[in-house]
Design a protein around this motif. Sequence first.
Motif, PDB file in Angstrom:
ATOM      1  N   GLY A   1      -5.012   2.442  -3.826  1.00 42.96           N
ATOM      2  CA  GLY A   1      -3.659   2.664  -3.297  1.00 42.96           C
ATOM      3  C   GLY A   1      -2.889   1.383  -3.026  1.00 42.96           C
ATOM      4  N   THR A   2      -3.344   0.251  -3.590  1.00 43.79           N
ATOM      5  CA  THR A   2      -2.591  -0.998  -3.398  1.00 43.79           C
ATOM      6  C   THR A   2      -1.923  -1.413  -4.720  1.00 43.79           C
ATOM      7  OG1 THR A   2      -4.489  -2.397  -3.859  1.00 43.79           O
ATOM      8  CG2 THR A   2      -4.094  -1.844  -1.556  1.00 43.79           C
TER       9      THR A   2
ATOM     10  N   LEU B   1       5.845   3.176   1.936  1.00 43.00           N
ATOM     11  CA  LEU B   1       4.919   2.081   1.631  1.00 43.00           C
ATOM     12  C   LEU B   1       4.777   1.152   2.828  1.00 43.00           C
ATOM     13  CD1 LEU B   1       6.821  -0.688   1.074  1.00 43.00           C
ATOM     14  CD2 LEU B   1       7.457   0.687  -0.898  1.00 43.00           C
ATOM     15  N   GLU B   2       3.716   0.350   2.745  1.00 38.34           N
ATOM     16  CA  GLU B   2       3.504  -0.672   3.771  1.00 38.34           C
ATOM     17  C   GLU B   2       3.291  -2.000   3.031  1.00 38.34           C
ATOM     18  OE1 GLU B   2      -0.099  -1.889   6.836  1.00 38.34           O
ATOM     19  OE2 GLU B   2      -0.162   0.028   5.785  1.00 38.34           O
ATOM     20  N   VAL B   3       4.069  -3.027   3.407  1.00 37.11           N
ATOM     21  CA  VAL B   3       3.885  -4.335   2.764  1.00 37.11           C
ATOM     22  C   VAL B   3       2.665  -5.006   3.405  1.00 37.11           C
ATOM     23  CG1 VAL B   3       4.893  -6.618   2.352  1.00 37.11           C
ATOM     24  CG2 VAL B   3       6.340  -4.579   2.223  1.00 37.11           C
TER      25      VAL B   3
ATOM     26  N   LYS C   1       0.864  -1.178   0.000  1.00 37.96           N
ATOM     27  CA  LYS C   1       0.000   0.000   0.000  1.00 37.96           C
ATOM     28  C   LYS C   1       0.903   1.231   0.000  1.00 37.96           C
ATOM     29  CE  LYS C   1      -4.138   1.440   2.505  1.00 37.96           C
ATOM     30  NZ  LYS C   1      -5.057   1.229   1.413  1.00 37.96           N
ATOM     31  N   SER C   2       0.565   2.207  -0.814  1.00 37.99           N
ATOM     32  CA  SER C   2       1.359   3.439  -0.831  1.00 37.99           C
ATOM     33  C   SER C   2       0.520   4.549  -1.455  1.00 37.99           C
ATOM     34  CB  SER C   2       2.635   3.225  -1.666  1.00 37.99           C
ATOM     35  OG  SER C   2       3.293   4.448  -1.870  1.00 37.99           O
ATOM     36  N   ASN C   3       0.658   5.762  -0.906  1.00 32.17           N
ATOM     37  CA  ASN C   3      -0.030   6.874  -1.587  1.00 32.17           C
ATOM     38  C   ASN C   3       0.975   7.714  -2.383  1.00 32.17           C
ATOM     39  OD1 ASN C   3       1.255   8.244   0.400  1.00 32.17           O
ATOM     40  ND2 ASN C   3      -0.607   8.749   1.571  1.00 32.17           N
TER      41      ASN C   3
END
Length: 347
Positions: A240-241, A277-279, A218-220
């Motif tokens: 956002g994924t 980002l978040e994995v 996930k990242s904006n």
Amino acid sequence: MTNRKNILIIGAGLAGSSIAHRLIQQNQNVKIIDKGENFATSVAAGMVNPMVFRRMNKSWRLDEFIFEAKAFYSELEETLKTKLLHEITIRRLFSSEQERKSWLEKQSFSEFENYLTPISAEDEKYECAKNNFGSGRVKNAFWIDSSKFYDSNLAYFKEKGILLKETFSTDDFNPEEGIYKGEKYDQIVFCCGYLNKEIPFFSSLPVQQTKGQLLTLKSNQIPDNESLNRKCFVLPLGNGTFKVGATYEWNNTNLEVTTEGRNLLLQNLSVLGDFKLEVLDQNSGIRPTTPDRRPIMGQHPEFSKLHVFNGLGTKGYMTAPTLSREFVTFLIDGKALNLEVSNERFN
Ligand SMILES: Cc1cc2nc3c(=O)[nH]c(=O)nc-3n(C[C@H](O)[C@H](O)[C@H](O)COP(=O)(O)OP(=O)(O)OC[C@H]3O[C@@H](n4cnc5c(N)ncnc54)[C@H](O)[C@@H]3O)c2cc1C
């Protein structure tokens, strides 16, 4: 209808289900066995990229494959009553001046006009990712929602009453007569992907096992209107994924996801940008690849009822629609297969 055959397919991944649909269209009598554990078709990113950037060339038999593939998946959406196909632009961030020059040269050739968008001033100074050598946009790319593809195919075959959800075993099988569990078949097609080695009749064919890992994150900060490509691909899934892939781990059948795999993918992604980002997830699967990068299809040299369709490799979603049609023409009408894809090339 004359010439109606009883056909048993082992494996309901991309290979087996494509063949099954082609045969059902021809009103053939189909049964399909799948053990319900899939580690390629349902895991894949499902990207269909017309280009091979390494050589800045078109993918193998691209003009034949890509438009038939789009038509095939669009028709399948109606049959399965689910959305599968998503059009996307791929933005290649060039890895060198040489690569940029190669694109510039090819974009003026008519054979590339369906695929390469001529580089614009905006592409040259594209700023949403690290851009040292400019970028170019690929047309006519798309991706298939792979887990939906597998699940909705199984549901469809089940509803039609033609799915046997079980593990095929040779214990109750007569290869000469084509009898499996007391039922007689005219033809049996093995589509077992990387598990081909476990099928004694075709285990000598060089279907290799190439593990791949993917991240969902996930990242904006990552652009979500195009698929970025350099060192890795970034596929926007919406909200956002993104999927980022993939690793290539030769002769590896260990389905565990690894820290090395995750770190390599994040490192490759950092070539495109230092995105926050978040994995969310990490997956792995195993591609059925071949040494000459061509699929393997044909008839068993001794047991004439037995057939194989395998080795779809890294571009299976592009090639399966046309190759399954050609394979079915071979199976039903006896039209010879091209030696380039035939199992006879290994005899
Ligand atoms: C990480 C990863 C990313 C990928 N990304 C892409 C991509 O972006 N684009 C692309 O085009 N391709 C991609 N691929 C490749 C693509 O997924 C494969 O080419 C394709 O799915 C192979 O399909 P298959 O039907 O031959 O094999 P599989 O999908 O493995 O299907 C084989 C089926 O046979 C069944 N089976 C096997 N043995 C038995 C048995 N004894 N009894 C009953 N059932 C059995 C299994 O349950 C399975 O469902 C990727 C693959 C991986 C692993």
